[in-house]
Write a protein that holds these residues in place. Structure first.
Motif, PDB file in Angstrom:
ATOM      1  N   CYS A 211      36.234  18.070  -7.897  1.00 24.66           N
ATOM      2  CA  CYS A 211      35.874  16.866  -7.148  1.00 24.66           C
ATOM      3  C   CYS A 211      34.901  16.001  -7.954  1.00 24.66           C
ATOM      4  CB  CYS A 211      35.255  17.262  -5.810  1.00 24.66           C
ATOM      5  SG  CYS A 211      34.772  15.862  -4.776  1.00 24.66           S
ATOM      6  N   LYS A 212      33.917  16.631  -8.562  1.00 26.78           N
ATOM      7  CA  LYS A 212      32.944  15.905  -9.374  1.00 26.78           C
ATOM      8  C   LYS A 212      33.623  15.244 -10.575  1.00 26.78           C
ATOM      9  CE  LYS A 212      28.544  16.559 -11.801  1.00 26.78           C
ATOM     10  NZ  LYS A 212      27.497  17.552 -12.160  1.00 26.78           N
ATOM     11  N   PHE A 213      34.547  15.974 -11.206  1.00 22.71           N
ATOM     12  CA  PHE A 213      35.249  15.438 -12.370  1.00 22.71           C
ATOM     13  C   PHE A 213      36.145  14.273 -11.962  1.00 22.71           C
ATOM     14  CE2 PHE A 213      38.897  15.696 -15.410  1.00 22.71           C
ATOM     15  CZ  PHE A 213      38.201  15.273 -16.529  1.00 22.71           C
ATOM     16  N   ARG A 214      36.833  14.402 -10.820  1.00 26.22           N
ATOM     17  CA  ARG A 214      37.698  13.324 -10.334  1.00 26.22           C
ATOM     18  C   ARG A 214      36.889  12.059 -10.040  1.00 26.22           C
ATOM     19  NH1 ARG A 214      37.208  10.767  -5.654  1.00 26.22           N
ATOM     20  NH2 ARG A 214      37.000  12.765  -4.573  1.00 26.22           N
ATOM     21  N   LYS A 215      35.717  12.216  -9.455  1.00 28.09           N
ATOM     22  CA  LYS A 215      34.868  11.057  -9.169  1.00 28.09           C
ATOM     23  C   LYS A 215      34.409  10.381 -10.458  1.00 28.09           C
ATOM     24  CE  LYS A 215      33.141  12.643  -4.698  1.00 28.09           C
ATOM     25  NZ  LYS A 215      31.956  13.093  -3.924  1.00 28.09           N
ATOM     26  N   LYS A 216      34.121  11.195 -11.473  1.00 28.57           N
ATOM     27  CA  LYS A 216      33.719  10.641 -12.764  1.00 28.57           C
ATOM     28  C   LYS A 216      34.858   9.802 -13.359  1.00 28.57           C
ATOM     29  CE  LYS A 216      32.429  12.137 -17.455  1.00 28.57           C
ATOM     30  NZ  LYS A 216      33.677  11.692 -18.118  1.00 28.57           N
ATOM     31  N   LEU A 217      36.068  10.351 -13.331  1.00 30.78           N
ATOM     32  CA  LEU A 217      37.209   9.608 -13.855  1.00 30.78           C
ATOM     33  C   LEU A 217      37.475   8.354 -13.029  1.00 30.78           C
ATOM     34  CD1 LEU A 217      39.809  12.390 -14.754  1.00 30.78           C
ATOM     35  CD2 LEU A 217      38.170  11.242 -16.249  1.00 30.78           C
ATOM     36  N   GLU A 218      37.280   8.459 -11.725  1.00 32.00           N
ATOM     37  CA  GLU A 218      37.498   7.305 -10.855  1.00 32.00           C
ATOM     38  C   GLU A 218      36.552   6.167 -11.209  1.00 32.00           C
ATOM     39  OE1 GLU A 218      36.753   7.105  -6.282  1.00 32.00           O
ATOM     40  OE2 GLU A 218      38.776   7.900  -6.624  1.00 32.00           O
ATOM     41  N   MET A 219      35.311   6.513 -11.485  1.00 31.88           N
ATOM     42  CA  MET A 219      34.347   5.493 -11.886  1.00 31.88           C
ATOM     43  C   MET A 219      34.761   4.849 -13.199  1.00 31.88           C
ATOM     44  SD  MET A 219      32.141   5.096  -9.552  1.00 31.88           S
ATOM     45  CE  MET A 219      31.023   4.056 -10.494  1.00 31.88           C
ATOM     46  N   GLU A 220      35.258   5.648 -14.128  1.00 31.36           N
ATOM     47  CA  GLU A 220      35.704   5.104 -15.411  1.00 31.36           C
ATOM     48  C   GLU A 220      36.899   4.170 -15.209  1.00 31.36           C
ATOM     49  OE1 GLU A 220      36.287   7.908 -18.565  1.00 31.36           O
ATOM     50  OE2 GLU A 220      34.609   9.159 -17.929  1.00 31.36           O
ATOM     51  N   MET A 221      37.784   4.556 -14.286  1.00 31.17           N
ATOM     52  CA  MET A 221      38.941   3.700 -14.012  1.00 31.17           C
ATOM     53  C   MET A 221      38.487   2.365 -13.423  1.00 31.17           C
ATOM     54  SD  MET A 221      41.962   5.418 -14.579  1.00 31.17           S
ATOM     55  CE  MET A 221      43.186   5.009 -13.348  1.00 31.17           C
TER      56      MET A 221
ATOM     57  N   ASP B 237      45.314   5.619 -16.398  1.00 29.79           N
ATOM     58  CA  ASP B 237      45.601   6.922 -15.793  1.00 29.79           C
ATOM     59  C   ASP B 237      46.174   7.874 -16.833  1.00 29.79           C
ATOM     60  OD1 ASP B 237      46.057   8.962 -14.017  1.00 29.79           O
ATOM     61  OD2 ASP B 237      47.877   8.093 -13.182  1.00 29.79           O
ATOM     62  N   GLU B 238      47.092   7.375 -17.637  1.00 29.81           N
ATOM     63  CA  GLU B 238      47.692   8.209 -18.682  1.00 29.81           C
ATOM     64  C   GLU B 238      46.642   8.621 -19.712  1.00 29.81           C
ATOM     65  OE1 GLU B 238      50.788   5.743 -20.145  1.00 29.81           O
ATOM     66  OE2 GLU B 238      52.191   6.214 -18.506  1.00 29.81           O
ATOM     67  N   ARG B 239      45.725   7.716 -20.001  1.00 27.89           N
ATOM     68  CA  ARG B 239      44.692   8.003 -21.002  1.00 27.89           C
ATOM     69  C   ARG B 239      43.645   8.999 -20.482  1.00 27.89           C
ATOM     70  NH1 ARG B 239      39.942   5.269 -21.553  1.00 27.89           N
ATOM     71  NH2 ARG B 239      40.754   3.571 -20.251  1.00 27.89           N
ATOM     72  N   LEU B 240      43.236   8.842 -19.225  1.00 25.92           N
ATOM     73  CA  LEU B 240      42.161   9.667 -18.681  1.00 25.92           C
ATOM     74  C   LEU B 240      42.649  10.896 -17.905  1.00 25.92           C
ATOM     75  CD1 LEU B 240      39.887   6.787 -17.334  1.00 25.92           C
ATOM     76  CD2 LEU B 240      39.528   8.155 -19.409  1.00 25.92           C
ATOM     77  N   GLY B 241      43.904  10.865 -17.448  1.00 20.50           N
ATOM     78  CA  GLY B 241      44.407  11.986 -16.660  1.00 20.50           C
ATOM     79  C   GLY B 241      43.891  11.991 -15.229  1.00 20.50           C
TER      80      GLY B 241
END
Length: 226
Positions: free
Chosen positions: A82-92, A150-154
């Protein structure tokens, strides 16, 4: 909740000598409050279930002592996912090309955020043909940008993993909830799972949550006297 739950003192938890089975026993602090209740319970249960699971058991349904470590491992993995997904979401979202479209509609004090073609359709009566075409073109462009990011960050894979772990932890927790306990330690394990699942921040004040927290603390103190 009892005064001890609101105490500001958080004594250190230190590893003690190993018992006859080779498991490290822990010194449980006398003062248990909201900030250390769940971590103390988890560390004590980890030790106790490891001790119990080192012994052979009779055939039958999986006991609580085996279910709790599986559930807790899944829960921890889910929290990390969950923490990792939120981090990626912020980057997106930091990529402005991937951000939703904000429209200023005549007569509205605040801009309207558009995420989908369906939302554009609902706004047709408030926009002219040129605006609608422009918004749709912008949305197509941003969706392409989102796909590339999305493809770049997964990100989609991270979302899928988070959901899968949440489902696995939920199933294991429900199985443990109906499993029959055979010791106070297993009762504490079921109670710990319930509180972590329903009140992880220990903020619920309506009955029975303060009472359940007190019960978990009581069970920890009983285990300390063993």
């Amino acid at each position: 909740m009892a005064d001890s739950e609101d105490s500001r003192t958080v004594p250190a938890i230190t590893l003690r000598k190993r018992n006859s089975n080779g498991f490290a026993t822990e010194k449980i602090p006398h003062q248990i409050d909201r900030r250390n209740l769940l971590p103390i319970a988890a560390r004590l249960l980890s030790t106790r279930t490891a001790e119990a699971n080192s012994q052979p058991r009779a055939p039958g349904p999986t006991p609580v002592r085996e279910l709790w470590p599986k559930w807790y491992a899944l829960y921890q993995q889910h929290m990390r996912a969950c923490k990792f997904r939120k981090k990626l979401e912020m980057e997106m979202l930091e990529d402005h090309a991937c951000a939703p479209i904000a429209l200023q509609i005549e007569g509205s004090d605040r801009p309207v955020t558009v995420h989908s073609y369906a939302e554009i359709q609902r706004l047709c009566c408030q926009l002219d043909a040129g605006q609608i075409a422009g918004v749709r073109a912008s949305l197509r462009q941003r969706r392409r940008a989102w796909k590339k990011a999305d493809e770049r960050l997964g990100y989609s894979a991270a979302v899928a993993l988070e959901q899968d772990l949440a489902q696995q932890a939920g199933i294991t927790g429900r199985v443990m909830g109906i499993a029959k306990p055979f010791s106070l330690m297993e009762v504490a394990a079921k109670l710990h799972c319930l509180i972590v699942t329903e009140d992880p921040a220990l903020k619920l004040e309506e009955t029975p949550w303060p009472e359940l927290r007190t019960m978990l603390k009581d069970l920890i103190l009983i285990e300390r006297r063993r």
